[in-house]
Design a protein around this motif. Structure first.
Motif, short mmCIF file in Angstrom:
data_model
loop_
_atom_site.label_atom_id
_atom_site.label_comp_id
_atom_site.label_asym_id
_atom_site.label_seq_id
_atom_site.Cartn_x
_atom_site.Cartn_y
_atom_site.Cartn_z
N ALA A 175 0.17 -1.33 -0.21
CA ALA A 175 0.20 0.31 -0.42
C ALA A 175 0.68 1.38 0.43
O ALA A 175 2.13 1.31 0.76
N GLU A 177 0.70 5.88 0.38
CA GLU A 177 -0.24 6.81 0.61
C GLU A 177 0.60 8.31 0.52
O GLU A 177 1.39 8.07 0.90
N SER A 184 0.95 -2.72 7.06
CA SER A 184 0.05 -3.24 6.93
C SER A 184 -0.52 -4.73 8.15
O SER A 184 0.26 -5.54 7.54
N ASP A 345 -4.22 1.98 7.82
CA ASP A 345 -5.37 2.20 7.68
C ASP A 345 -6.28 0.93 7.58
O ASP A 345 -6.56 0.75 6.14
N LYS A 348 -8.82 0.78 4.33
CA LYS A 348 -8.19 0.88 3.35
C LYS A 348 -7.83 -0.29 2.94
O LYS A 348 -6.68 -0.36 1.44
N ARG A 349 -7.76 -1.77 2.91
CA ARG A 349 -7.12 -2.98 3.32
C ARG A 349 -8.52 -4.01 2.51
O ARG A 349 -9.30 -4.47 3.43
#
Length: 413
Positions: A175, A177, A184, A345, A348-349
């Protein structure tokens, strides 16, 4: 290890191209098996004992299970990835196309890029001599995108591997951002639900009367609206994916198509809806199910309503053990001169295979490649991310696998 990853970068990209160009949509069972065979060849070359586990009883191709026996008494690592993609054999999106340091292709990021990172890290460990003593088990599922049924059989090998492990590392996508790599430590569950409502049918002029009530469609709408106002809490999302109402209404056995028959001047006798909800813990899952059941049980006079649930993926909660693993990864980042990776967060997964072992072993997610447009024909992988992700993974795995197993660890018991 870092030098090996850099030196073998083009080799890694070439392997990714071969993997992507072999279609392995979940239901393309021969294609999934061929990707499994390609990974088997690579892993055997690294000294792993590899087994292909066919699963015809679940309607899916099967899994690759690879074991590397190292030094006794040291931590056991479980590496997780998947062979299949969402792009079936009839998809027009079939080929790997490179554009400099990016490439498009089905599964280029999810999860063939992740498997390439895994192999690049293992080759780096082999070159540095740290693979020789490492105890590693790898499970590459053939049905992550659409799990076989019964799921107890489809995930039995992965769950068993989790019980043997001290650490689980999931090589799904990294991920990112605002240009920053994220760590994660949690994934939410997936739970399916189906709402069935019945009411009295008759001429529409009699609706809302004491004799005929609200009808099935209005009552279904009221229940769904109550979900929206009464269910919200942190880390929970819930969705209605299909909705139908009429004199008759039904959802097909595959769960992807709804049908209804009726007329504007007939009160609907049946309504049906289906959807999912996602939680961050089993406790939250049970609480939400209880709330939904109570809302449905309080149906309007003249109607009946029931709700049924089907568990999908369990939750991977953000435990202290997972947080400690991210801290270890950030130690690697410091040594490599890379920025610290904050925790992503979990909203978001999506769900993933590591959740099946989360109750038994500490884990990290997102050790694969960075990509965008996953699950769409616009899927593009950041090839350069292979370098930093493989370096991170190789060093982290080398350090963890050299440690003694703790007598108090979950796996040691």
């Amino acid at each position: 290890m870092a030098a090996t990853v850099d030196a073998e970068y083009e080799r890694s990209v070439a392997l990714l191209e071969r993997l992507v160009n072999q279609n392995s949509g979940t239901m393309n069972l021969p294609g999934v098996a061929k990707v499994g065979a390609m990974m088997t060849e690579q892993l055997r070359g690294l000294g792993f004992t590899v087994t292909w586990k066919p699963l015809p009883q679940t309607g899916r191709a099967g899994h690759v299970i690879a074991v590397h026996a190292g030094k006794g008494g040291t931590k056991r690592l479980l590496l997780i990835g998947h062979l299949d993609t969402v792009f079936e054999a009839d998809s027009p999106f079939q080929r790997f196309v490179r554009h400099g340091e990016e490439a498009s292709g089905p599964g280029a990021g999810d999860d063939k890029g992740g498997m390439v990172v895994m192999l690049a890290a293992l080759r780096a460990m082999q070159a540095a001599g740290t693979l020789k003593t490492a105890n590693i088990e790898i499970v590459l599922t053939g049905d992550e995108e659409d799990s076989g049924d019964p799921v107890a059989i489809a995930r039995a090998d992965l769950i068993a591997a989790g019980k043997r492990a001290d650490v689980a590392l999931d090589f799904e996508g990294l991920a990112v951002e605002d240009g920053r790599d994220m760590g994660s430590i949690a994934r939410r569950s997936v739970n399916d639900w189906t709402l069935a409502v019945t009411g009295k049918s008759g001429h529409s002029s009699r609706i809302f009367s004491e004799a005929f009530g609200d009808g099935a469609a209005n009552e279904a709408a009221r229940i769904l609206a109550a979900f929206r106002t009464q269910l919200p809490e942190p880390n929970l999302t819930f969705n209605t994916g299909l909705l139908a109402a009429g004199v008759t209404a039904a959802i097909d056995t595959g769960g992807s198509k709804a049908t209804a028959q009726g007329k504007s001047n007939i009160i609907p006798a049946q309504a049906i809806a289906s959807g999912d909800f996602r939680t961050l813990s089993e406790e939250q899952t049970q609480r939400v199910r209880t709330k939904m059941t109570a809302i449905v049980a309080d149906h309007a006079p003249g109607t009946d309503a029931t709700i049924t649930f089907k568990s999908g993926y369990p939750a991977m909660a953000p435990t202290a053990g997972n947080q400690a693993l991210l801290a270890r990864l950030n130690g690697v980042n410091r040594d490599l001169g890379l920025a610290e990776m904050p925790a992503l967060d979990p909203l978001k997964r999506g769900a993933g295979d590591i959740s099946w072992v989360a109750a038994d072993v500490d884990g990290l997610v997102g050790l694969g490649t960075a990509s965008r447009g996953d699950h769409t024909p616009d899927e593009v992988v950041d090839l350069a991310s292979i370098r930093r992700q493989a370096k991170r993974a190789a060093i982290l795995m080398s350090r963890l696998s050299a440690e003694r197993r703790s007598a108090g660890s979950r796996a040691a018991h």
